[in-house]
Design an enzyme around this catalytic site. Structure first.
Site: not given
Length: 606
Positions: A2, A28, A75, A101-102, A480, A484, A487, A503, A601
């Protein structure tokens, strides 16, 4: 997630600058956008599901006049993406417009009471209770500021809110656990969730504290606390150029930011390390700063969590007890801490809700807190006892790239200071390690110039799944690399400690599951054994290694070469190659690389 933008100026021009601000906030993450402009009468609202281009289509026929307005990129949390759920939201009369926002945690109760009193709702959002509460206070005779404050007293949760009304020519805004910054320019002001929103218009900013209420008019602003006490907040100049937040000729922000890593690393290292003497110069932390620390805990999320894993590995290897925790887990099940514990929050934005919650719990328990962040003036930087800035510059792509590299290097420098303060000794490898850090920018540039990542991504782009393995200090790099890949490509990818492949995960290995194995020159023979296990099941192997490792070349189908360097630093170089593989894989698949679905973001809700 947002984004809020507000523009306060003269008689016109608000729409164009609000749209610019909304476009600057696209990174964002969002699924709808809207704005409200204050003209001669009440707020005029325009909003649409989808991208900002859809909002522009609505405005194409007639752009409303007005010098004051608010905008929002949403969002979804409460209710799916739709025109009705897009912000701004209004009261029954349309005289009050709100962007938020929130999350309003008690909105169910508030909404039930408002419905019982005859209010009509047009959305599924928690936000819509706010304008209706303001409407009630106005009806009882309150002025807009008082109505805004009375409404805030009824809200529970984490939020940033901006409001305009029919009744005066001002924007009222506040923050509580969600970022909000005031931009100051000649003859106009801006409010936004993040500085890049208005960087085209001003680089002078005022960072608002939690609980601040700001009233902004074309001729000035006034900041007060939640109790109504006037306060002064200093104006700071942001050292970012508007061009820094643009694509600069690259097809995607992510690719631009991958290529910015040499410059970002130079900024991170500048003036902080002297390889010739082995000295560490952190102005914020002179020698002895951490001499009372007995243990270190890192708290972080996502990519920053992986950087924290690297930092903890370095400290543990150097004799300082250190652990890394997912901030979302730490916040709900905090391990024991005391005044000899240093809790380090690693957060690119400095606004990550889970990380802030973890830091606040640590601080309340008596621990010393430190933020490692990219944003001066961020909540984490202001609330922690200390802050170390990674100096990476603005990062717009949702998938973090240059900030990860700068976080790892910043944590390496911080680690050197911690080791010296806590143990009273200096590692015998310090000079070699600092030499390797100083060579990093040039070595990264070498990778960027000669990488074969696109060819390898093309060779394996139709695989069933992708596995990434590493050992010790590069296990986080494997994690990481997988993060990447998944996503931005939307393909299945997993990262494992190399020794754990046998394992369980080995059951998934086939000739259609390439394995990316990271080698650093330390424990390579063990990782090579794991590669042979995958090779025996027919899996293609892509090694990330220096060209000095002949045996790796014998067993790998492909090699992403990195310059030879110190094992503690090799992971940064390996990560750059894996970033490029992920980018090119996603590009070949036609994915929206800078705005992957369902992601944001800056994650400002828990």
């Amino acid at each position: 997630m947002c984004g809020i933008i507000a523009r306060i100026g003269g008689d016109d021009g608000a729409v164009d600058e609000l749209l610019t601000g909304l476009e600057n906030l696209e990174y964002r993450g969002y699924d709808s956008a809207g704005l409200a402009v204050k003209n001669g009468s009440g707020p005029e609202v325009f909003k649409r599901q989808g991208e900002i281009s859809h909002l522009k289509e609505v405005l194409a026929d007639e752009v409303p006049d007005g010098g004051l307005g608010i905008g929002h990129t949403r969002w979804s949390t409460h209710g799916p993406p739709s025109d009705e759920n897009a912000h701004p939201h209004t009261d029954c009369s349309g005289d009050v417009a709100i962007v938020h926002n929130g999350i309003i945690e008690n909105y169910d109760e508030l909404k039930a009471d408002l419905l019982a009193r005859g209010h009509e709702f047009t959305s599924d959002t928690d936000t819509e209770v706010i304008p209706h509460l303001v409407e009630e206070s106005l009806a009882e005779g309150a002025d807009p500021e008082t109505a805004f404050r009375e409404t805030l007293e009824k809200l529970s949760g984490s939020y940033a809110v901006a409001m305009i009304t029919k009744h005066d020519h001002a924007v009222y805004a506040t923050r509580r656990g969600s970022p909000l910054v005031l931009g100051v320019s000649d003859g106009e002001y801006f409010l936004a969730s993040d500085v890049p929103a208005f960087l085209d218009f001003t680089d002078d900013v005022i960072y608002l504290d939690d609980g601040d209420v700001v009233e902004v008019r074309p001729d000035g602003h006034r900041i007060t606390t939640a109790d109504g006490e006037a306060v002064e907040r200093s104006v700071q100049t942001v050292e970012w150029d508007p061009e820094d937040a643009g694509k600069g000729g690259y097809d995607h922000y992510m690719l631009k930011e991958i290529h910015e890593q040499p410059a970002a690393l130079r900024q991170t290292l500048r003036g902080r390390a002297d390889p010739t003497t082995g000295d560490i110069h952190l102005e914020e932390f002179p020698p002895g700063t951490f001499e009372d620390v007995k243990r270190v805990q890192f708290v972080a999320c996502g990519t920053s969590y992986h950087a924290g894993l690297v930092g903890a590995q370095f400290l543990s290897d150097s004799g300082v007890p250190a652990q890394t925790f997912l901030a979302s887990e730490y916040a709900t099940g905090q391990p024991p801490v005391d005044d000899e514990t240093l809790v380090v929050g690693v957060t690119q934005s400095g606004e990550t809700a889970d990380t802030l919650s973890a830091l606040r719990r640590a601080n309340a328990s008596g621990a010393k807190t430190l933020a490692v962040t990219n944003v001066v003036g961020s909540t984490a930087a202001r609330e922690c006892d200390d802050a170390l800035f990674i100096r990476a510059g603005p990062e717009i792509g949702v998938a973090a790239t240059k900030t990860f590299s700068s976080q790892v290097v910043s944590l390496a420098l911080l680690g050197e200071r911690l080791v010296r303060d806590v143990t009273g000794t200096r590692s015998p490898e310090t000079r070699e390690r600092l030499d390797a850090l100083s060579d990093l920018p040039g070595n990264v540039q070498q990778i960027l110039d000669y990488t074969s990542a696109r060819r390898i991504a093309k060779r394996y782009h139709d695989s069933d799944a992708y596995f990434f393995i590493g050992r010790g200090a590069v296990r986080p790099v494997a994690l990481e690399g997988a993060l990447k890949f998944k996503e931005i490509s939307y393909e299945h990818a997993e990262g494992f400690a190399a020794g754990e492949l046998k394992h369980g995960p080995l059951a998934l290995v086939t000739d259609r599951t390439p394995v990316f194995a990271v080698f650093t020159g330390r424990n390579d023979e063990k990782t090579l054994g794991n590669v042979k296990e995958a090779e025996a099941r027919g899996a293609p192997v892509v090694a990330v290694a220096s060209d000095a490792n002949d045996e790796v070349y014998q067993h790998a189908d492909e090699v992403l070469t990195i310059p030879e360097t110190h094992p503690d630093v090799a992971g940064v170089l390996a990560n750059v190659q894996l970033q490029l593989v992920s980018y090119h894989a996603a590009d070949l698949l036609g994915r929206p690389i800078d705005k992957p679905r369902n992601l944001a973001k800056s994650v400002t809700v828990e």
